[in-house]
Design a protein around this motif. Structure first.
Motif, PDB file in Angstrom:
ATOM      1  N   SER A  36       0.839  -1.201   0.000  1.00  0.00           N
ATOM      2  CA  SER A  36       0.000   0.000   0.000  1.00  0.00           C
ATOM      3  C   SER A  36       0.877   1.256   0.000  1.00  0.00           C
ATOM      4  O   SER A  36       2.102   1.199  -0.117  1.00  0.00           O
ATOM      5  CB  SER A  36      -0.933  -0.014   1.208  1.00  0.00           C
ATOM      6  OG  SER A  36      -0.195   0.080   2.419  1.00  0.00           O
ATOM      7  N   GLN A  37       0.199   2.404   0.191  1.00  0.00           N
ATOM      8  CA  GLN A  37       0.878   3.706   0.174  1.00  0.00           C
ATOM      9  C   GLN A  37       0.567   4.431   1.460  1.00  0.00           C
ATOM     10  O   GLN A  37      -0.547   4.349   1.989  1.00  0.00           O
ATOM     11  CB  GLN A  37       0.381   4.512  -1.035  1.00  0.00           C
ATOM     12  CG  GLN A  37       0.943   5.924  -1.134  1.00  0.00           C
ATOM     13  CD  GLN A  37       0.439   6.634  -2.381  1.00  0.00           C
ATOM     14  OE1 GLN A  37       0.785   6.271  -3.502  1.00  0.00           O
ATOM     15  NE2 GLN A  37      -0.388   7.655  -2.198  1.00  0.00           N
ATOM     16  N   GLU A  39       1.611   8.264   3.773  1.00  0.00           N
ATOM     17  CA  GLU A  39       2.247   9.589   3.836  1.00  0.00           C
ATOM     18  C   GLU A  39       2.864   9.793   5.197  1.00  0.00           C
ATOM     19  O   GLU A  39       2.218   9.512   6.230  1.00  0.00           O
ATOM     20  CB  GLU A  39       1.231  10.688   3.567  1.00  0.00           C
ATOM     21  CG  GLU A  39       0.690  10.708   2.146  1.00  0.00           C
ATOM     22  CD  GLU A  39      -0.259  11.882   1.930  1.00  0.00           C
ATOM     23  OE1 GLU A  39      -0.465  12.673   2.899  1.00  0.00           O
ATOM     24  OE2 GLU A  39      -0.786  12.017   0.815  1.00  0.00           O
ATOM     25  N   ARG A  87      10.434   4.425  -4.772  1.00  0.00           N
ATOM     26  CA  ARG A  87       9.203   4.295  -3.961  1.00  0.00           C
ATOM     27  C   ARG A  87       8.932   5.496  -3.064  1.00  0.00           C
ATOM     28  O   ARG A  87       7.906   5.543  -2.398  1.00  0.00           O
ATOM     29  CB  ARG A  87       9.274   3.029  -3.095  1.00  0.00           C
ATOM     30  CG  ARG A  87       9.417   1.761  -3.920  1.00  0.00           C
ATOM     31  CD  ARG A  87       9.366   0.502  -3.046  1.00  0.00           C
ATOM     32  NE  ARG A  87      10.463   0.437  -2.081  1.00  0.00           N
ATOM     33  CZ  ARG A  87      10.320   0.499  -0.770  1.00  0.00           C
ATOM     34  NH1 ARG A  87       9.115   0.655  -0.249  1.00  0.00           N
ATOM     35  NH2 ARG A  87      11.376   0.427   0.022  1.00  0.00           N
ATOM     36  N   ARG A  89       8.839   9.828  -2.663  1.00  0.00           N
ATOM     37  CA  ARG A  89       8.826  11.136  -3.316  1.00  0.00           C
ATOM     38  C   ARG A  89       8.273  12.157  -2.323  1.00  0.00           C
ATOM     39  O   ARG A  89       7.562  11.811  -1.375  1.00  0.00           O
ATOM     40  CB  ARG A  89       7.962  11.104  -4.567  1.00  0.00           C
ATOM     41  CG  ARG A  89       6.499  10.780  -4.309  1.00  0.00           C
ATOM     42  CD  ARG A  89       5.681  10.766  -5.577  1.00  0.00           C
ATOM     43  NE  ARG A  89       4.311  10.366  -5.328  1.00  0.00           N
ATOM     44  CZ  ARG A  89       3.352  11.191  -4.946  1.00  0.00           C
ATOM     45  NH1 ARG A  89       3.624  12.488  -4.749  1.00  0.00           N
ATOM     46  NH2 ARG A  89       2.124  10.732  -4.733  1.00  0.00           N
ATOM     47  N   LYS A  91       5.815  15.097  -1.367  1.00  0.00           N
ATOM     48  CA  LYS A  91       4.427  15.342  -1.731  1.00  0.00           C
ATOM     49  C   LYS A  91       4.280  16.645  -2.497  1.00  0.00           C
ATOM     50  O   LYS A  91       3.529  16.729  -3.491  1.00  0.00           O
ATOM     51  CB  LYS A  91       3.560  15.335  -0.466  1.00  0.00           C
ATOM     52  CG  LYS A  91       2.080  15.536  -0.742  1.00  0.00           C
ATOM     53  CD  LYS A  91       1.254  15.481   0.553  1.00  0.00           C
ATOM     54  CE  LYS A  91      -0.215  15.685   0.267  1.00  0.00           C
ATOM     55  NZ  LYS A  91      -1.030  15.655   1.507  1.00  0.00           N
ATOM     56  N   VAL A 108       5.913  10.633   0.478  1.00  0.00           N
ATOM     57  CA  VAL A 108       4.919   9.588   0.216  1.00  0.00           C
ATOM     58  C   VAL A 108       5.665   8.288  -0.058  1.00  0.00           C
ATOM     59  O   VAL A 108       6.500   8.237  -0.969  1.00  0.00           O
ATOM     60  CB  VAL A 108       4.026   9.970  -0.975  1.00  0.00           C
ATOM     61  CG1 VAL A 108       3.032   8.843  -1.245  1.00  0.00           C
ATOM     62  CG2 VAL A 108       3.315  11.283  -0.712  1.00  0.00           C
ATOM     63  N   PHE A 109       5.311   7.230   0.744  1.00  0.00           N
ATOM     64  CA  PHE A 109       5.878   5.898   0.554  1.00  0.00           C
ATOM     65  C   PHE A 109       4.895   5.105  -0.302  1.00  0.00           C
ATOM     66  O   PHE A 109       3.701   5.026   0.017  1.00  0.00           O
ATOM     67  CB  PHE A 109       6.072   5.186   1.894  1.00  0.00           C
ATOM     68  CG  PHE A 109       7.486   5.110   2.360  1.00  0.00           C
ATOM     69  CD1 PHE A 109       8.345   4.153   1.828  1.00  0.00           C
ATOM     70  CD2 PHE A 109       7.972   5.974   3.325  1.00  0.00           C
ATOM     71  CE1 PHE A 109       9.657   4.067   2.259  1.00  0.00           C
ATOM     72  CE2 PHE A 109       9.273   5.893   3.764  1.00  0.00           C
ATOM     73  CZ  PHE A 109      10.128   4.945   3.226  1.00  0.00           C
ATOM     74  N   SER A 110       5.378   4.504  -1.365  1.00  0.00           N
ATOM     75  CA  SER A 110       4.543   3.648  -2.211  1.00  0.00           C
ATOM     76  C   SER A 110       5.072   2.217  -2.156  1.00  0.00           C
ATOM     77  O   SER A 110       6.274   1.990  -1.939  1.00  0.00           O
ATOM     78  CB  SER A 110       4.571   4.140  -3.662  1.00  0.00           C
ATOM     79  OG  SER A 110       4.048   5.444  -3.755  1.00  0.00           O
ATOM     80  N   ASN A 111       4.134   1.284  -2.378  1.00  0.00           N
ATOM     81  CA  ASN A 111       4.506  -0.132  -2.420  1.00  0.00           C
ATOM     82  C   ASN A 111       5.317  -0.520  -1.182  1.00  0.00           C
ATOM     83  O   ASN A 111       6.472  -0.948  -1.263  1.00  0.00           O
ATOM     84  CB  ASN A 111       5.298  -0.433  -3.692  1.00  0.00           C
ATOM     85  CG  ASN A 111       5.444  -1.935  -3.934  1.00  0.00           C
ATOM     86  OD1 ASN A 111       4.699  -2.731  -3.380  1.00  0.00           O
ATOM     87  ND2 ASN A 111       6.432  -2.295  -4.753  1.00  0.00           N
ATOM     88  N   LEU A 112       4.672  -0.349  -0.055  1.00  0.00           N
ATOM     89  CA  LEU A 112       5.356  -0.614   1.211  1.00  0.00           C
ATOM     90  C   LEU A 112       5.849  -2.048   1.281  1.00  0.00           C
ATOM     91  O   LEU A 112       5.226  -2.974   0.768  1.00  0.00           O
ATOM     92  CB  LEU A 112       4.407  -0.347   2.383  1.00  0.00           C
ATOM     93  CG  LEU A 112       4.239   1.099   2.844  1.00  0.00           C
ATOM     94  CD1 LEU A 112       3.229   1.167   3.984  1.00  0.00           C
ATOM     95  CD2 LEU A 112       5.566   1.684   3.273  1.00  0.00           C
TER      96      LEU A 112
END
Length: 514
Positions: A36-37, A39, A87, A89, A91, A108-112
């Protein structure tokens, strides 16, 4: 003077370095699932007048070690380090420009990943205030993969009966671990096992064990997995194969001579279905007039004694063979058909209630009769006692006989024996004679009562020459011939009695009864 100015300058420098209301705002904790993603917020509260932000650095803090994640510099721009480059960036898009406003540096963390779980520090470098930082704890959850399977597509129930694992429920790679429960009508037991994986997840496995039988076939088995606030269910239906359960139908116990259209049917409950039915008659062969069709025996023509015997049906499927048996008896005449079971039950209940009521009434009547008998007996005894007292009270007193010299009461002589007169005939009196004395002669009903009346009430009609027999005195006549005197007078008088004269006939008082 120079010393005071130096102290003042130092205090002013410390005040400028400390800033006025400068701080870094962050959430104390954040969480997300694998893949998941999320912040991670970081906002700098500047002073007035504002201080200059030189650089913002995000760091991962794990097991006492810091690792740079991303850097924002007004002159150099933005830099995201490996392994977060693809993964992570910022915000705010303006952060990537030269000389941007850096008060909001949320990432923002993506694909934890599970490896992303750690504490993250957001550090501001300012001039002349120095460094300001804060920290957020990131927790990464792993949603488990749940599946339920049968240990075998088909489960075979064989003898001897043994416990077998029929289904398994697995919640794999969960973080935190799941809780497994079973929902079923089957009588069985569950086993549980937890396995901790290298990446920090836990796999929970539960097996359900039953004894396969015909009753467990087509039973539903449900696995319930609870993970945090989620509830996951999965179900299977058991397919149990078992030998045939056989019974023979058609014989109702009323096969009699010349009855028509009788048959026997072999019923078998089996999984898989029965493929072969075999009929035979113990100690003999099947009758010649029998026709075998599928699983039934049809007896042609009227019933004869030849149909009697023990019939056996063998049913076979892919698991095994089982047997059904029925004993057929032939009677000369039809058996009487009784009323339905419900009618018999109602009649039995009515008869039972009637018997109970009859017994209760009988006991009540006997009790009443006993009470009435005791009451009548008591009344008769009271009446007899009253008549006896009346006769004693109304009896005439005898004249006192001449007495001798007064003696003390202790030496009172016994009364002289009574003379034998016609009055001794009173010994023959009956209760009816005494009752007749109280009636007038014209009230007597028959000559016998009239004669009795004259015998008792008018003794002068009988001559004294007739011999008399000695009878005991009548109990209701006075027993003491002596008259009781008052206590102030002597018991006996010295004055002699004149010679007794002739006595008149004695007459009993009237209206006396016993």
């Amino acid at each position: 003077m120079a010393m005071c100015v130096g102290v003042w300058i130092l205090l002013l420098a410390l005040h400028i370095q400390a800033g006025s209301g400068q701080m870094v705002q962050m959430d104390p904790s954040k969480s997300g699932f694998v893949g998941s993603q999320v912040e991670l917020r970081c906002i700098f509260i500047n002073s007035n007048p504002p201080v200059k932000i030189s650089q913002v650095t995000w760091q991962k803090f794990l097991n006492g070690t810091k690792q740079n994640v991303a850097i924002a510099n007004p002159a150099l721009g933005v830099s995201v380090l490996s392994p977060f480059k693809e993964r992570v960036r910022f915000k705010q898009a303006a952060v990537g420009h030269r000389t941007p406003p850096l008060e909001d540096t949320t990432i923002v963390f993506s694909n934890l990943r599970l490896s992303d779980e750690a504490a993250y520090i957001c550090e501001y470098t300012t001039f002349p205030a120095g460094n300001r930082e804060n920290m957020v704890n990131l927790t990464v959850y792993a949603r488990p993969v749940t599946r339920m399977t049968l240990t075998s597509p088909t489960i075979v129930a064989r003898a001897p009966k043994r416990k077998t694992t029929v289904a398994s429920c697995v919640s794999a790679n969960g973080k935190p671990p799941s809780v497994i429960k079973w929902d079923t009508r089957l009588k069985g037991e569950a086993t549980f096992q937890e396995t901790r994986n290298a990446n920090g997840t836990v796999t929970v496995r539960s097996n359900y064990v039953v004894t396969p039988s015909r009753e467990t076939h087509k039973q539903k088995l449900t696995c319930i997995v609870t993970y945090r606030n989620e509830r996951i269910t999965d179900s299977v239906v058991l397919n149990v194969q078992y030998e045939p359960e056989v019974k023979i139908e058609g014989f109702d116990g009323n096969w009699y001579l010349n009855r028509q259209d009788v048959q026997l049917t072999c019923r078998a409950d089996a999984n898989p279905p029965v493929t072969i039915y075999q009929w035979k008659l113990l100690n003999g062969s099947l009758p010649s007039n029998v026709e075998i069709k599928n699983n039934s025996l049809f007896f042609k023509g009227p019933v004869t004694y030849d149909l009697a015997g023990t019939y056996v049906c063998d049913a076979t499927n892919g698991i095994g063979t089982r047997t059904g048996i029925v004993e057929v008896n032939i009677t000369e005449k039809p058996m009487p058909q009784g009323p339905p079971g419900g009618v018999i039950g109602i009649l039995g209940g009515v008869v039972a209630i009637g018997l109970i009521i009859g017994v209760a009434v009988t006991v009540f009547m006997v009790h009443r009769r006993q009470q009435k008998t005791r009451t009548e007996t008591d009344n008769d005894l009271i009446a007899v006692a009253a008549v006896a007292d009346s006769c004693v009270t109304q009896a005439p007193e005898k004249p006192e006989s001449p007495t001798r010299t007064d003696l003390p009461p202790a030496h009172k002589p016994a009364p002289p024996p009574p003379k034998k007169k016609n009055s001794d005939m009173k010994g023959h009196l009956t209760s009816d004679d005494i009752q007749n004395c109280g009636r007038r002669p014209e009230e007597l009903l028959n000559p016998a009562e009239y004669v009795s009346y004259h015998r008792v009430c008018n003794m002068e009609h009988f001559p004294e020459s007739q011999p008399t027999q000695a009878y005991p005195p009548v109990t209701f006549l006075p027993q003491n011939p002596y008259t009781q005197h008052p206590s102030n007078e002597p018991m006996y008088s010295n004055t002699g009695y004149p010679a007794p004269g002739p006595r008149g006939p004695f007459t009993f008082p009237k209206e006396q009864s016993v």
